[in-house]
Design a protein around this motif. Sequence first.
Motif: not given
Length: 160
Positions: A15-43
Amino acid sequence: MANSPTAINKRGTKVYRDGYTFDSAKEDYFYTEFVKKSGFDFDVHPKFELAKGGRLDRVNVRSVIYTPDFVIYDGIGQMTHVFDVKNSFGVYGIDPVVQLRFKLFLLRYKIPVEAVVVRTHDFKVIAQGVDRRRQPKTALVRTNINYDWIRATNYKEAYQ
């Protein structure tokens, strides 16, 4: 060997989103729902050297590299979470080779990898490599990533 996990049944669709390549839809979902919305810095997918390679007698030995899915940082740049999204906490999600990488990461970087199983509105998490690891039936259930990783273990501090 027919029942052993293989690369074919462990891989999802990219899955491709925000310039990243995610290995699965679940990884992409974790990114969009929990990591990106957290407000914390991340890699996303940073590489960490676990053991240095080099020349050994007459052969070259490659470095041992581990690439977690996400690393979360606090306000001063310290790692607070290292997440690896999995399909399950069992052997199909975390095989012995992966367990060894998780333990080497903990020994080198002094923070455990947290295996994450994503669900519809939350995720289950278990810190890996520690001697008091939670069992899958008692995995920590979270709706955000704002918690101390010790809670994803079976140490008494996890329940305070």
